[in-house]
Design an enzyme around this catalytic site. Structure first.
Site, mmCIF file in Angstrom:
data_model
loop_
_atom_site.group_PDB
_atom_site.id
_atom_site.type_symbol
_atom_site.label_atom_id
_atom_site.label_comp_id
_atom_site.label_asym_id
_atom_site.label_seq_id
_atom_site.Cartn_x
_atom_site.Cartn_y
_atom_site.Cartn_z
ATOM 1 N N LEU A 1 17.692 -20.288 -35.252
ATOM 2 C CA LEU A 1 18.138 -21.302 -36.207
ATOM 3 C C LEU A 1 17.873 -20.740 -37.597
ATOM 4 O O LEU A 1 16.857 -20.085 -37.815
ATOM 5 C CB LEU A 1 17.374 -22.621 -36.018
ATOM 6 C CG LEU A 1 17.685 -23.459 -34.783
ATOM 7 C CD1 LEU A 1 16.845 -24.727 -34.785
ATOM 8 C CD2 LEU A 1 19.163 -23.823 -34.709
ATOM 9 N N ASP A 2 18.783 -21.012 -38.535
ATOM 10 C CA ASP A 2 18.617 -20.515 -39.895
ATOM 11 C C ASP A 2 17.320 -21.022 -40.523
ATOM 12 O O ASP A 2 16.754 -22.026 -40.085
ATOM 13 C CB ASP A 2 19.804 -20.938 -40.770
ATOM 14 C CG ASP A 2 21.111 -20.307 -40.310
ATOM 15 O OD1 ASP A 2 21.065 -19.318 -39.561
ATOM 16 O OD2 ASP A 2 22.176 -20.815 -40.691
ATOM 17 N N PHE A 3 16.903 -20.345 -41.573
ATOM 18 C CA PHE A 3 15.659 -20.649 -42.287
ATOM 19 C C PHE A 3 15.550 -22.131 -42.636
ATOM 20 O O PHE A 3 14.500 -22.755 -42.456
ATOM 21 C CB PHE A 3 15.608 -19.795 -43.559
ATOM 22 C CG PHE A 3 14.329 -19.915 -44.346
ATOM 23 C CD1 PHE A 3 13.126 -19.475 -43.829
ATOM 24 C CD2 PHE A 3 14.345 -20.459 -45.626
ATOM 25 C CE1 PHE A 3 11.948 -19.575 -44.559
ATOM 26 C CE2 PHE A 3 13.182 -20.558 -46.366
ATOM 27 C CZ PHE A 3 11.976 -20.111 -45.830
#
Length: 245
Positions: free
Chosen positions: A100-102
């Protein structure tokens, strides 16, 4: 499983050091000394010893995390940012299943079982992910249809399996489903049709759902959840999706 991987996961040594142990003739499989590198073993049925001591297979562990913003979905970060592994208290060497993105929040699975992770993330198995996206413009009906029919993203046919509105009166908060695991896939889908994703939250992955798990909290997966994933068959409808734009 490769013998050096088995030894590494069991906590005996790193893979490189495990290869050294094998080359030195210190490893036996089913009573026979092994010196050849790259051999495969059955972790459940083969007896492995190092210097005469039996090596037990690493216990498999499974966690579900409600990932908060500002945390990297990796096991380590060169920039020193907190990682999802830092949030879970365990003595086992775990890793995230997919990414999952930051600043993307929501459901993230972590385990030390590579086969389980591969089952969930391999494209042919098509486990559906459900996201809630907050976008900068109201989503138009014509674009809903295009998302469901399919558009090209990065030169590949891509589509959402479902598109719904979180609230009927708010067309900027959209629930979307996808069986894609490509990086930034949801954001790229919206960007292709002129929308920008302001916030993104994953609510479910396959048969796993967050339920009442709060941001930053985690729990162990149940035996039933794990078995359901392992036994799950491919979705024939998704497997046979071959339509073109």
């Amino acid at each position: 499983m490769r013998l050096n991987k088995f030894l590494s996961e069991a906590g005996v040594a790193s893979r490189r050091k495990a290869d050294e142990l094998i080359s030195q003739g210190r490893v036996m499989v089913n009573g026979k000394t092994v010196t050849k590198l790259g051999i495969d073993i059955d972790p459940e049925n083969d007896k492995v010893t190092v210097d005469g001591e039996k090596v037990k297979p690493a216990r498999k562990v499974y966690f579900m995390l409600n990932k908060p913003k500002g945390v990297v979905a990796t096991t380590s970060d060169e920039r020193g940012r907190p990682t999802v592994v830092d949030l879970i208290k365990t003595n086992y060497k775990i890793f995230p299943v997919g990414r999952l993105d930051f600043n993307t929040t929501g459901l993230l699975l972590l385990t030390n079982n590579g086969e389980f992770a591969n089952k969930l993330t391999h494209p042919r198995n098509k486990f559906e992910r459900i996201y809630i996206a907050k976008i900068n413009l109201p989503l138009q009906d014509k674009d809903v249809n295009r998302f469901l029919k399919g558009i090209f993203v990065d030169g590949r046919k891509s589509r959402f399996t479902k598109v719904e509105f979180l609230h009927k009166t708010n067309r900027k908060k959209v629930i979307v489903g996808t069986v894609e695991g490509r990086n930034h896939f949801v954001k790229k889908m919206f960007e292709t049709l002129g929308y920008k994703v302001l916030e993104l939250h994953r609510e479910s992955f396959g048969n796993f759902t967050l339920g009442n798990l709060k941001t930053g909290e985690y729990r162990k997966l149940t035996k039933e959840e794990i078995e359901e994933t392992i036994k799950r068959k491919q979705n024939a409808k998704e497997k046979d999706f071959k339509r073109r734009v």
